[in-house]
Motif scaffolding. Sequence first.
Motif, mmCIF file in Angstrom:
data_model
loop_
_atom_site.group_PDB
_atom_site.id
_atom_site.type_symbol
_atom_site.label_atom_id
_atom_site.label_comp_id
_atom_site.label_asym_id
_atom_site.label_seq_id
_atom_site.Cartn_x
_atom_site.Cartn_y
_atom_site.Cartn_z
ATOM 1 N N GLY A 209 0.834 -1.203 0.000
ATOM 2 C CA GLY A 209 0.000 0.000 0.000
ATOM 3 C C GLY A 209 0.864 1.246 0.000
ATOM 4 N N LEU A 210 0.374 2.295 -0.635
ATOM 5 C CA LEU A 210 1.049 3.591 -0.623
ATOM 6 C C LEU A 210 0.109 4.626 -0.030
ATOM 7 C CD1 LEU A 210 2.803 3.619 -4.120
ATOM 8 C CD2 LEU A 210 3.809 3.098 -1.884
ATOM 9 N N LEU A 211 0.532 5.244 1.053
ATOM 10 C CA LEU A 211 -0.243 6.264 1.755
ATOM 11 C C LEU A 211 0.455 7.599 1.530
ATOM 12 C CD1 LEU A 211 -2.443 7.090 3.828
ATOM 13 C CD2 LEU A 211 -0.819 6.457 5.627
ATOM 14 N N GLN A 212 -0.287 8.571 0.988
ATOM 15 C CA GLN A 212 0.332 9.849 0.617
ATOM 16 C C GLN A 212 -0.549 11.017 1.044
ATOM 17 O OE1 GLN A 212 0.750 11.483 -3.656
ATOM 18 N NE2 GLN A 212 2.651 10.357 -3.315
ATOM 19 N N ALA A 213 0.072 11.989 1.685
ATOM 20 C CA ALA A 213 -0.633 13.198 2.108
ATOM 21 C C ALA A 213 -0.187 14.361 1.235
ATOM 22 C CB ALA A 213 -0.326 13.501 3.567
ATOM 23 N N PRO A 214 -1.009 15.433 1.175
ATOM 24 C CA PRO A 214 -0.587 16.617 0.429
ATOM 25 C C PRO A 214 0.708 17.176 1.019
ATOM 26 C CG PRO A 214 -2.909 16.730 0.999
ATOM 27 C CD PRO A 214 -2.340 15.575 1.758
ATOM 28 N N GLU A 215 1.503 17.842 0.168
ATOM 29 C CA GLU A 215 2.754 18.445 0.633
ATOM 30 C C GLU A 215 2.484 19.421 1.783
ATOM 31 O OE1 GLU A 215 5.860 17.850 -0.268
ATOM 32 O OE2 GLU A 215 5.257 16.269 -1.657
ATOM 33 N N ASN A 216 3.404 19.467 2.703
ATOM 34 C CA ASN A 216 3.345 20.368 3.855
ATOM 35 C C ASN A 216 2.250 19.995 4.856
ATOM 36 O OD1 ASN A 216 5.445 21.943 2.712
ATOM 37 N ND2 ASN A 216 3.918 23.021 1.458
ATOM 38 N N LYS A 217 1.668 18.800 4.697
ATOM 39 C CA LYS A 217 0.649 18.347 5.641
ATOM 40 C C LYS A 217 0.984 16.920 6.067
ATOM 41 C CE LYS A 217 -3.161 21.220 3.969
ATOM 42 N NZ LYS A 217 -4.534 21.237 3.429
ATOM 43 N N GLN A 237 8.386 4.409 6.529
ATOM 44 C CA GLN A 237 8.233 5.812 6.153
ATOM 45 C C GLN A 237 9.185 6.133 4.996
ATOM 46 O OE1 GLN A 237 8.386 8.565 9.387
ATOM 47 N NE2 GLN A 237 8.060 10.366 8.094
ATOM 48 N N ILE A 238 8.622 6.746 3.940
ATOM 49 C CA ILE A 238 9.416 7.129 2.770
ATOM 50 C C ILE A 238 9.815 8.593 2.874
ATOM 51 C CG2 ILE A 238 9.523 7.172 0.258
ATOM 52 C CD1 ILE A 238 9.164 4.386 1.552
ATOM 53 N N THR A 239 8.829 9.465 3.115
ATOM 54 C CA THR A 239 9.074 10.886 3.370
ATOM 55 C C THR A 239 8.157 11.295 4.517
ATOM 56 O OG1 THR A 239 7.330 11.758 1.920
ATOM 57 C CG2 THR A 239 9.446 11.218 0.882
ATOM 58 N N ALA A 240 8.169 12.571 4.854
ATOM 59 C CA ALA A 240 7.266 13.054 5.905
ATOM 60 C C ALA A 240 5.814 12.967 5.456
ATOM 61 C CB ALA A 240 7.616 14.498 6.259
ATOM 62 N N TYR A 241 5.626 12.821 4.138
ATOM 63 C CA TYR A 241 4.264 12.862 3.594
ATOM 64 C C TYR A 241 3.839 11.530 2.964
ATOM 65 C CZ TYR A 241 6.092 17.604 3.779
ATOM 66 O OH TYR A 241 6.705 18.751 4.191
ATOM 67 N N SER A 242 4.671 10.495 3.052
ATOM 68 C CA SER A 242 4.311 9.229 2.409
ATOM 69 C C SER A 242 4.871 8.030 3.163
ATOM 70 C CB SER A 242 4.799 9.204 0.961
ATOM 71 O OG SER A 242 6.212 9.295 0.915
ATOM 72 N N PHE A 243 4.094 6.932 3.109
ATOM 73 C CA PHE A 243 4.470 5.686 3.767
ATOM 74 C C PHE A 243 4.176 4.521 2.840
ATOM 75 C CE2 PHE A 243 3.824 8.628 7.184
ATOM 76 C CZ PHE A 243 4.683 8.226 8.203
ATOM 77 N N GLU A 244 4.928 3.443 3.003
ATOM 78 C CA GLU A 244 4.630 2.174 2.345
ATOM 79 C C GLU A 244 4.047 1.230 3.382
ATOM 80 O OE1 GLU A 244 7.900 0.391 0.319
ATOM 81 O OE2 GLU A 244 8.088 2.023 -1.146
ATOM 82 N N LEU A 245 2.987 0.518 3.017
ATOM 83 C CA LEU A 245 2.345 -0.451 3.900
ATOM 84 C C LEU A 245 2.536 -1.849 3.313
ATOM 85 C CD1 LEU A 245 -1.060 1.420 4.370
ATOM 86 C CD2 LEU A 245 1.046 1.727 5.683
ATOM 87 N N TYR A 246 2.660 -2.853 4.180
ATOM 88 C CA TYR A 246 2.832 -4.233 3.726
ATOM 89 C C TYR A 246 1.825 -5.115 4.462
ATOM 90 C CZ TYR A 246 7.247 -2.158 2.282
ATOM 91 O OH TYR A 246 8.185 -1.339 1.735
#
Length: 413
Positions: A209-217, A237-246
């Motif tokens: 799964g890929l979880l992504q939030a808008p930039e700066n949020k 955690q990939i960045t402050a705004y995105s995560f990978e789920l398994y």
Amino acid sequence: MSTKIAVICSKAFMERINSIAQNIENIQLEFYLYNQPTEAPVLLKEIKPCDALLFGGTLPYLHTQSALSAIPIPWNYIKQDETTISTTLLSLIANHAVPLNRISIDVMNPAIVENVLTEIEYRGPKPYIQPISITKPTQSILQHHIALWEANSIDFIITSIHSVFDELQALQIPAMRMLDATNSIIQCLEETKSRSLLTKSESVKAVVGLLQAPENKPIDANMLTQITAATHSTYKQITAYSFELYTTAGHLQRALEKENLQNLLQQTSKPFKLAFGYGHSIFEAHQHAKNALSFAKPCEIYILDEHKNLLGPFPNSEARLALKTDDPYVLQMAKQTSLSPLNISKIINFSRERQSAQFTSHNLAEYLQVTRRTTERIIKKLVDNGYAKVVGEEMTHQQGRPRTIYELNFATY
């Protein structure tokens, strides 16, 4: 490892299926017995953990049918078919020498008896055929048989209901139970076992799964915890705004069925995108998740499976869109219009979901999530090749040119 199958049936059927099941490897039967088929819904609530569920006939299945959607394991039932009727009638003629017009028989579907009689080219007087249904009390069926016997209209009774057979035996009225052919029972057991194995293999399929939030949020930590709990996921955690789920397909499916993810999307004040990919490897699943994410808007969930079928968006719909195709019709359209098969599939899906056959370039642009200019180029290719046509104009409330109205000119079903 053996497949454990819970069997809801009568005592007589248990004895028959036990003798047959010895011919099948790696299955274990656990029985839940009823005196009347109407008891099946109660027995359904008593079933202990198992791999599959089998009903010993159509009647107990029908009594529990409405509750089966909540059962998380595959289920099956022994169906009464032409083979069952033929086997029973042949046994009657061979062992009891009773003419067909001197029997009373109760069946789930009278048409099956008619089919058998037609197949054997029987042209004599027909037997008394009594239909069975869940709205017809068992005692009513029994009394109908007894009335025919007492009126000297019949010499023998064939019944599909084991409790009716027991009562006829007690009254010393000649009767026999319907004979389910051995091969039919073996086939049903094998099919039930296969459904269980397939369900297990599908449930453990890798999902990314890929979880992504808008930039700066940044994604709220509590929201991330709830999502991973709902899907039984681990995450990176990939960045402050995105995560990978398994996770696995089984865990994701259960989360969607319970609408846990959909509820989280609707409750959050910080919209995010969520997409999942299935695959034969983690790498493939990740690539599919990445492709699915490109379709997702905030507060939507998309899934791209291993066959490149795009499912979603959840929670609003569960449409299926093929991102690859071997349909010669679609491929021919793609070749003639120079559009990709994916765009052709999207346009077909767009047509199926609309309440009106007519549309504007603005309507299609919103659906495809592309610019107005890109949409107009797509429509021009369709029109130039006869796959769409202009049917009118739509006046806007604002100043500017009226919008052209189109209709698709090819089969979309």
